[in-house]
Design a protein around this motif. Sequence first.
Motif, PDB file in Angstrom:
ATOM      1  N   ASP A 375     -36.765   9.123  12.373  1.00 52.06           N
ATOM      2  CA  ASP A 375     -37.221   8.196  14.047  1.00 52.06           C
ATOM      3  C   ASP A 375     -38.065   7.550  13.568  1.00 52.06           C
ATOM      4  O   ASP A 375     -39.297   7.964  13.596  1.00 52.06           O
ATOM      5  N   ARG A 376     -37.873   5.754  13.800  1.00 50.96           N
ATOM      6  CA  ARG A 376     -38.889   5.254  13.558  1.00 50.96           C
ATOM      7  C   ARG A 376     -40.093   4.877  14.868  1.00 50.96           C
ATOM      8  O   ARG A 376     -40.794   3.946  15.106  1.00 50.96           O
ATOM      9  N   SER A 377     -39.749   5.895  16.206  1.00 46.24           N
ATOM     10  CA  SER A 377     -40.259   5.789  17.919  1.00 46.24           C
ATOM     11  C   SER A 377     -41.729   6.317  17.265  1.00 46.24           C
ATOM     12  O   SER A 377     -42.031   7.147  17.050  1.00 46.24           O
ATOM     13  N   LEU A 378     -42.730   5.574  17.909  1.00 43.89           N
ATOM     14  CA  LEU A 378     -44.199   6.124  17.880  1.00 43.89           C
ATOM     15  C   LEU A 378     -43.943   7.200  19.425  1.00 43.89           C
ATOM     16  O   LEU A 378     -43.979   7.116  20.588  1.00 43.89           O
ATOM     17  N   GLY A 379     -44.266   8.039  19.008  1.00 42.93           N
ATOM     18  CA  GLY A 379     -44.646   9.160  20.295  1.00 42.93           C
ATOM     19  C   GLY A 379     -46.079   9.896  20.136  1.00 42.93           C
ATOM     20  O   GLY A 379     -47.310   9.396  19.807  1.00 42.93           O
ATOM     21  N   GLU A 419     -40.540 -14.843  13.189  1.00 42.43           N
ATOM     22  CA  GLU A 419     -40.456 -14.398  14.349  1.00 42.43           C
ATOM     23  C   GLU A 419     -38.875 -13.428  14.659  1.00 42.43           C
ATOM     24  O   GLU A 419     -38.130 -13.790  13.392  1.00 42.43           O
ATOM     25  N   LEU A 420     -39.437 -12.347  15.451  1.00 45.20           N
ATOM     26  CA  LEU A 420     -38.112 -12.156  15.634  1.00 45.20           C
ATOM     27  C   LEU A 420     -37.132 -12.798  17.526  1.00 45.20           C
ATOM     28  O   LEU A 420     -38.519 -13.495  17.743  1.00 45.20           O
ATOM     29  N   THR A 421     -36.794 -13.552  17.396  1.00 46.24           N
ATOM     30  CA  THR A 421     -35.917 -14.161  17.697  1.00 46.24           C
ATOM     31  C   THR A 421     -34.488 -13.357  19.131  1.00 46.24           C
ATOM     32  O   THR A 421     -34.826 -13.788  20.346  1.00 46.24           O
ATOM     33  N   ASP A 422     -34.064 -12.240  19.095  1.00 43.90           N
ATOM     34  CA  ASP A 422     -32.712 -11.658  19.577  1.00 43.90           C
ATOM     35  C   ASP A 422     -33.780 -11.109  20.918  1.00 43.90           C
ATOM     36  O   ASP A 422     -34.056  -9.820  20.801  1.00 43.90           O
ATOM     37  N   ARG A 423     -33.407 -11.682  21.654  1.00 47.76           N
ATOM     38  CA  ARG A 423     -33.992 -11.000  23.069  1.00 47.76           C
ATOM     39  C   ARG A 423     -33.345  -9.274  23.331  1.00 47.76           C
ATOM     40  O   ARG A 423     -34.606  -8.805  23.805  1.00 47.76           O
ATOM     41  N   THR A 424     -32.278  -8.769  23.512  1.00 50.49           N
ATOM     42  CA  THR A 424     -32.351  -7.825  23.286  1.00 50.49           C
ATOM     43  C   THR A 424     -33.474  -7.036  22.725  1.00 50.49           C
ATOM     44  O   THR A 424     -33.774  -5.606  22.802  1.00 50.49           O
ATOM     45  N   ALA A 425     -33.090  -7.154  21.034  1.00 42.31           N
ATOM     46  CA  ALA A 425     -34.133  -6.611  20.309  1.00 42.31           C
ATOM     47  C   ALA A 425     -35.284  -6.282  20.651  1.00 42.31           C
ATOM     48  O   ALA A 425     -35.648  -5.485  19.852  1.00 42.31           O
ATOM     49  N   LEU A 426     -35.895  -7.518  21.164  1.00 42.41           N
ATOM     50  CA  LEU A 426     -37.479  -8.117  21.315  1.00 42.41           C
ATOM     51  C   LEU A 426     -37.404  -6.461  22.624  1.00 42.41           C
ATOM     52  O   LEU A 426     -38.555  -5.788  22.682  1.00 42.41           O
ATOM     53  N   THR A 427     -36.770  -6.571  23.668  1.00 43.65           N
ATOM     54  CA  THR A 427     -36.676  -6.147  24.751  1.00 43.65           C
ATOM     55  C   THR A 427     -36.544  -4.343  24.717  1.00 43.65           C
ATOM     56  O   THR A 427     -37.577  -3.411  25.069  1.00 43.65           O
ATOM     57  N   TRP A 435     -43.443   0.545  14.517  1.00 43.17           N
ATOM     58  CA  TRP A 435     -44.268   0.375  13.902  1.00 43.17           C
ATOM     59  C   TRP A 435     -43.985  -1.145  14.026  1.00 43.17           C
ATOM     60  O   TRP A 435     -45.915  -1.816  13.803  1.00 43.17           O
ATOM     61  N   ASN A 436     -43.845  -1.898  14.295  1.00 42.88           N
ATOM     62  CA  ASN A 436     -44.103  -3.570  14.786  1.00 42.88           C
ATOM     63  C   ASN A 436     -44.021  -4.224  16.407  1.00 42.88           C
ATOM     64  O   ASN A 436     -43.685  -5.338  16.564  1.00 42.88           O
ATOM     65  N   ARG A 437     -44.007  -3.200  16.865  1.00 43.04           N
ATOM     66  CA  ARG A 437     -44.239  -3.637  18.725  1.00 43.04           C
ATOM     67  C   ARG A 437     -45.115  -4.645  18.354  1.00 43.04           C
ATOM     68  O   ARG A 437     -44.993  -5.744  19.624  1.00 43.04           O
ATOM     69  N   LEU A 438     -46.691  -4.925  18.199  1.00 45.46           N
ATOM     70  CA  LEU A 438     -47.021  -5.274  18.655  1.00 45.46           C
ATOM     71  C   LEU A 438     -46.527  -6.889  17.988  1.00 45.46           C
ATOM     72  O   LEU A 438     -47.404  -7.891  18.895  1.00 45.46           O
ATOM     73  N   PHE A 439     -46.782  -7.304  16.557  1.00 42.08           N
ATOM     74  CA  PHE A 439     -45.793  -8.361  15.746  1.00 42.08           C
ATOM     75  C   PHE A 439     -44.404  -9.160  16.779  1.00 42.08           C
ATOM     76  O   PHE A 439     -44.638  -9.870  16.898  1.00 42.08           O
ATOM     77  N   LEU A 457     -42.763  -3.881  31.152  1.00 39.36           N
ATOM     78  CA  LEU A 457     -42.236  -3.094  29.966  1.00 39.36           C
ATOM     79  C   LEU A 457     -42.721  -2.338  28.786  1.00 39.36           C
ATOM     80  O   LEU A 457     -42.565  -1.864  27.987  1.00 39.36           O
ATOM     81  N   THR A 458     -44.053  -2.574  28.370  1.00 46.26           N
ATOM     82  CA  THR A 458     -44.862  -2.648  27.169  1.00 46.26           C
ATOM     83  C   THR A 458     -45.907  -1.714  27.775  1.00 46.26           C
ATOM     84  O   THR A 458     -46.405  -0.455  27.563  1.00 46.26           O
ATOM     85  N   LYS A 459     -46.061  -1.406  29.031  1.00 43.76           N
ATOM     86  CA  LYS A 459     -47.310  -1.162  30.492  1.00 43.76           C
ATOM     87  C   LYS A 459     -48.987  -1.171  29.753  1.00 43.76           C
ATOM     88  O   LYS A 459     -49.305  -0.600  29.536  1.00 43.76           O
ATOM     89  N   ILE A 460     -49.078  -2.238  28.708  1.00 45.66           N
ATOM     90  CA  ILE A 460     -50.222  -2.361  28.220  1.00 45.66           C
ATOM     91  C   ILE A 460     -50.644  -3.156  28.900  1.00 45.66           C
ATOM     92  O   ILE A 460     -50.197  -4.735  29.067  1.00 45.66           O
ATOM     93  N   ASP A 461     -52.031  -3.309  28.739  1.00 37.42           N
ATOM     94  CA  ASP A 461     -53.261  -4.009  30.052  1.00 37.42           C
ATOM     95  C   ASP A 461     -53.195  -5.465  29.719  1.00 37.42           C
ATOM     96  O   ASP A 461     -53.500  -5.998  28.647  1.00 37.42           O
ATOM     97  N   PRO A 462     -53.043  -6.203  30.993  1.00 35.43           N
ATOM     98  CA  PRO A 462     -53.319  -7.115  31.442  1.00 35.43           C
ATOM     99  C   PRO A 462     -53.695  -8.426  30.406  1.00 35.43           C
ATOM    100  O   PRO A 462     -53.668  -9.276  29.474  1.00 35.43           O
ATOM    101  N   TRP A 463     -55.235  -7.532  29.938  1.00 40.10           N
ATOM    102  CA  TRP A 463     -55.881  -8.500  29.265  1.00 40.10           C
ATOM    103  C   TRP A 463     -55.987  -8.708  27.837  1.00 40.10           C
ATOM    104  O   TRP A 463     -55.947 -10.006  27.456  1.00 40.10           O
TER     105      TRP A 463
END
Length: 958
Positions: A375-379, A419-427, A435-439, A457-463
């Motif tokens: 399971d590659r998801s981070l938690g 780059e990954l360009t598939d919008r469904t995969a990106l979403t 591990w590759n969410r930053l990219f 989608l990410t809840k990462i701070d806008p800054w």
Amino acid sequence: MPKNASIRSVLIIGSGPIIIGQACEFDYSGSQAARSLREEGIEVALINSNPATIMTDPINADHVYLLPLEKKSIVKILETHREMGRPIDAVLPTMGGQTALNLAIDCDKAGVWEKYGVQIIGVDIRAIETTEDREKFRLLMLELGAGVCKGRTARSFLEGKEIAQEIGFPLVIRPSFTLGGTGGGFVNTPEEFDKALTHGLHASPVHEVLVEQSVMGWKEYELELLRDGNGNFIIVCSIENFDPMGVHTGDSITVAPAMTLPDTLYQQMRDLAIRVMTGIGQFAGGCNIQFSVNPQTDDIIVIEVNPRVSRSSALASKATGYPIAKIAAKMAIGYNLDELTNPITGTTSAFFEPAIDYVIVKVPRWNFDKFPGADRSLGLQMKSVGEAMGIGRNFQEALQKACQSLEIRRNGLGADGRELTDRTALTNSLQHPSWNRLFHIYDAFKAGMSFRTIQQLTKIDPWFLHQIEELIELEREIEQYDLDDLPPELLRTAKQKGYADRQLAHLLSVKESKIYEYRQKHNIRRVYKCVDTCAAEFEARTPYYYSTFNSEPPIATAPGVPVSDLPGNESVRSNRPKIVVLGSGPNRIGQGIEFDYSCVHGVLAAKEAGYETIMINCNPETVSTDPDIADKLYFEPVFWEHVHAIIMHEQPVGVIVQLGGQTALKMAEKLTRYGVKIIGTSWEALDLAEDRGHFSALLRDLDIPYPKFGTVREAEAALELSRELGFPLLVRPSYVLGGQNMKIVINENELEQHVMKILQDIPDNNILLDHFLENAIEAEADAICDGEDVHIIGIMEHIEPAGIHSGDSYAVLPPFDLSENVIRQIEEHTRKIAVALKTVGLINIQFAIKNEVVYIIEANPRASRTVPFICKAYQEPYVNYATKVMLGDKKVKDFDFKPVKKGYAIKIPVFSFNKFPNVNKELGPEMKSTGEGIYFIDDLTDDFFQKVYSERNLYLSR
């Protein structure tokens, strides 16, 4: 209060083998603490079962005990010291992570410390129990007026269900007394909850779990504190998680100092941290406190308190230059902060809060490719195996440098055509971090996804998101130009934001060398800044540097002016002869702490030989990146552009590449091409050993047996070759680490599938096919060679059959059932190969033995995983000797080798499969262990040996 005079000897407990969740940051803190106590004239005893670390080296402690971390080992040590007439006065358990603390608590409950008159220093056991017992901790926080998540502790399945009903979903489950978030997780439905609750109750050693409200998506911050016996506090560092709550802090990208924390909120957090630390106990030492902040309301809650040094302490120490473990150890023996000197300045007090005028970014390093089906998801459960740290004048520069340090075949964050360009995969990736969410955040901006969508989608701070968006905007501006008409100031801006020449070459469709030439022509060059803990308010004595590009335009100097003369540069080149040691970058499976051990010894040996030593590495967990080790530390990516710039500035006599694993070795060809001297074995010899065709020709000339093999570059040729070689076949790419992508195949279908996989993962690489020797015994030898004479430092026999990677095998030193005829062949082959490869320094050779014939599997003319193990088992500093041979300072015959040989030493591989419950423990040619232990036996009747030997075929897979 000055030093406690009653403490004359201290026992430090280490953290054992490296596992996911408890890595070499404790080797760093333990080593620092040992050195710090010895400075005070205190006798240091140290227990740890990890042979790969510098911590367990005789240079660090007066007495090193390589024993299992269990109660009976502690009793044995205390008895030994009592019989010596030098009893242990105190134990310091805070430097060895959760393992050391749990052992100290066990010994305390069993009355061991009381029986032997040993006081526990540096920590309050009651404080540990309060912070680890989730319910006690929750109640204390409420008593102190600190916000906590709503929740209660469950001691049974029924109780857990009742609590869930009270609070409502979503929920989080946190087992008590576990490491790296083991057993924890987020649950959104009753079905998920039942499964997670059962798992959590089993994961907790006391079978308790805290069931509490989920604060997923809130912001996460950490404060690293020190407090002395007088109640003086300092905040060493604030750390902000780029990832919001929901990702374990060890798997989060972290930034220091906190970037988006308003001063009012920081002051509230600071006051709260001091109140909490005072409330949990009156001990002197380090403490890490994790907070969560509601981004809508600014409500603060306390997530966790670690009243000990931690992974964050190592990061904070490297981030600020403030040696937390060293100061904490001195406070543990009675000193107060105002009585100690700041080791960086050498003149000011340690009772000050570091001020930093740069930004630190830590990016974790994962190894999911080693665990197919994981399971590659981070938690909540930590899964990363290491980390890299970047230092820059701004967040973007530090982020790019951290990404350049990861060694995942990327040149930084983006600008490399991958780059990954598939919008469904990106979403999906943005919503479910891996591990590759930053990219993928970068990719999403590039693909035109809206800022609002990415943030939701990410809840990462806008800054932080704006910082990445800015990079895309800069790239688009650069792409409008050709290199010939590119404004120099635009390129300077890109370099100030951390872009590598390779990235800029991609954007401008030119070769990397053209960007370098353009920069030289326009004087866009790196300068080096000092990490001084005090934002340059006082002069720093510690030569700890990072590179950046000056913001002010350069003075009108001709290109080629020495870096020392550039404005803003703080690293002045001396006239002494210098040696550069290249480090091994972030830890990963196949390249671990053993190379840090080798680098440290290499640096110390070069110093003894009279050289000024320069260390280049980017791993914040290691001892090699302690500013105390080398004469100069450059905390920089082990990435060609950065390494080359340092070499051009420092002009060393040469570079040592054979101590930093595959990371450093990969630099050898380019260094040679650029006229930089490789110290020790030449690049040509290193390449000959890696090139299977040339190496086999060499073996043929030497009349040394090797398995039949061939080299191919596509699937059809592989099928043809397989008919000649015969199955089973060992299939592997060349120039890889830790057996990556190695597999044993038994038919044409499997062969074709695996060759296609390698070509997809590593295009344009030679693929080696070896006839696999089934049911062969595997052995390996390590040796030192000066080009003429060879000294074999150790021969090990593997308990498992050939086919399991040497890093995953139990290895016995010396061999336990090889005939004299086989050992003689191993010795002869080792000597012949070492001399034929013109080895200068260390070499490791691996053998397969079948029907009394010794075949060569491979030769590695460099430091190997087993060298520290042999050094510890035989009690000789072989890396020191090998480095002096590399430098031409000594010949092999100049050393008086006196190994201590008694019984057998067994290298025990340690795995972290519990982090990947869906993955079978199958072992094959690709390495999967994260660490190792050492175990000594007197003879082969030992129960431990018998058990391991009986299971030698149990996990053999392909």
